[in-house]
Design an enzyme around this catalytic site. Structure first.
Site, PDB file in Angstrom:
ATOM      1  CB  ILE A  21      87.170  61.703 -21.702  1.00  0.00           C
ATOM      2  CG1 ILE A  21      86.966  60.395 -22.494  1.00  0.00           C
ATOM      3  CG2 ILE A  21      85.830  62.404 -21.461  1.00  0.00           C
ATOM      4  CD1 ILE A  21      86.275  59.284 -21.705  1.00  0.00           C
ATOM      5  CG  ASP A  62      97.737  62.136  -5.314  1.00  0.00           C
ATOM      6  OD1 ASP A  62      96.709  61.550  -5.725  1.00  0.00           O
ATOM      7  OD2 ASP A  62      98.635  61.574  -4.655  1.00  0.00           O
ATOM      8  CE1 TYR A 166      88.463  51.926 -15.635  1.00  0.00           C
ATOM      9  CE2 TYR A 166      86.942  50.422 -16.724  1.00  0.00           C
ATOM     10  CZ  TYR A 166      87.498  51.681 -16.599  1.00  0.00           C
ATOM     11  OH  TYR A 166      87.074  52.690 -17.414  1.00  0.00           O
ATOM     12  CB  THR A 197      86.512  56.167 -25.119  1.00  0.00           C
ATOM     13  OG1 THR A 197      85.158  55.992 -24.722  1.00  0.00           O
ATOM     14  CG2 THR A 197      86.696  57.594 -25.616  1.00  0.00           C
TER      15      THR A 197
END
Ligand SMILES: *[C@@H]1O[C@H](CO)[C@@H](O)[C@H](O)[C@H]1NC(C)=O
Length: 264
Positions: A21, A62, A166, A197
């Protein structure tokens, strides 16, 4: 009347802009005239991004480290018009997930959004509260001090079997979004909640799930239940992010925009 979204002269920061994305978003924003600053953990970005004079990439950034986020935000000159927290991870967890996966997921998805969002808001909350010409002559839009868009997930809004960590991390991103919007009313802070997606990350998560598991959000059975009949393209999600970054969403803040082809 000008009907295109114009980002000429705008500086937009994107985490995770080298794939999925974020990559689609970077390409779209460039096409609309923006200057894009990408922070990504990868060391080898896609060729499309490397040589563009309006794309600046901080390699190996990071986002779980606050100082890395601070120096990335500090490296952006002028006004910071937008930040998109797109970098994220997803790992197939199964019913009893490992503590390592839980911690890594929270660290990247939540701490990363927290770290970069906090540094960006520190910067943006000192910026001018601007107005921009609207499409109707003589009418201006108040576009505020800048816009933040956090990439949540369908898993920000419901539980997902086998992806508990998640889902928890994506729910947390929604909590940050809603609270930051109240804390910083001169900014706009919104989230998108993509359904399944088609990205390299989604592909890897599906590949790790046991075959035949019908509860996986991005499994074949789920795709069959999407009214539009397909997974989202990364560009479908990027377009919603562009709207929330743009002057065309000047009074929208603290919201979560689901982009799921009707599979809500
Ligand atoms: C996230 O940030 C908190 C606060 O700085 C820190 O204590 C924690 O170790 C970080 N990582 C994870 C996995 O939560």
């Amino acid at each position: 009347m000008k009907t295109t979204l114009d980002f000429t002269g705008r500086n937009i920061a994107i985490t995770g802009g080298c794939s999925g994305i974020g990559f689609a978003l970077a390409q779209t924003l460039i096409a609309l005239g923006a200057t894009v600053y990408i922070a990504d953990i990868v060391k080898n970005p896609p060729a499309e991004l490397v040589d563009h004079d309006r794309i600046h990439i901080t390699y190996g950034c990071d986002i779980t480290k606050r100082d890395a986020c601070k120096s990335f935000i500090d490296s952006i000159p002028g006004r910071l018009d937008g930040l998109v927290n797109c970098a994220g991870t997803s790992t197939w967890e199964g019913k009893i997930g490992s503590d390592e996966v839980y911690q890594r997921t929270m660290d990247i998805n939540v701490n990363g959004t927290w770290n970069m969002g906090t540094e960006a808001m520190r910067r943006m909350s000192g910026q001018e509260d601007v107005e921009s010409p609207g499409a109707i002559p003589g009418v201006v839009r108040n576009v505020g001090q800048g816009a933040i868009v956090n990439v949540g997930s369908g898993a920000s809004l419901r539980g997902v079997s086998g992806l508990a960590a998640y889902s928890a991390s994506k729910h947390a991103i929604l909590g940050l979004t809603r609270s930051w919007a109240r804390d910083f009313p001169k900014l706009r802070v919104n989230a998108v909640a993509p359904g399944a997606t088609d990205t390299p990350l989604a592909e890897a998560t599906v590949a790790a799930a046991p075959t035949g598991d019908t509860n996986v959000i991005i499994g074949k059975a789920q795709i069959a239940s999407i009214p539009k009949g397909r997974m989202a393209y990364a560009t479908d999600i990027a377009d919603a992010v562009v709207f929330l970054l743009s002057d065309w969403s000047s009074f929208i803040t603290g919201q979560c925009l689901p982009v799921n082809g009707g599979n809500f």
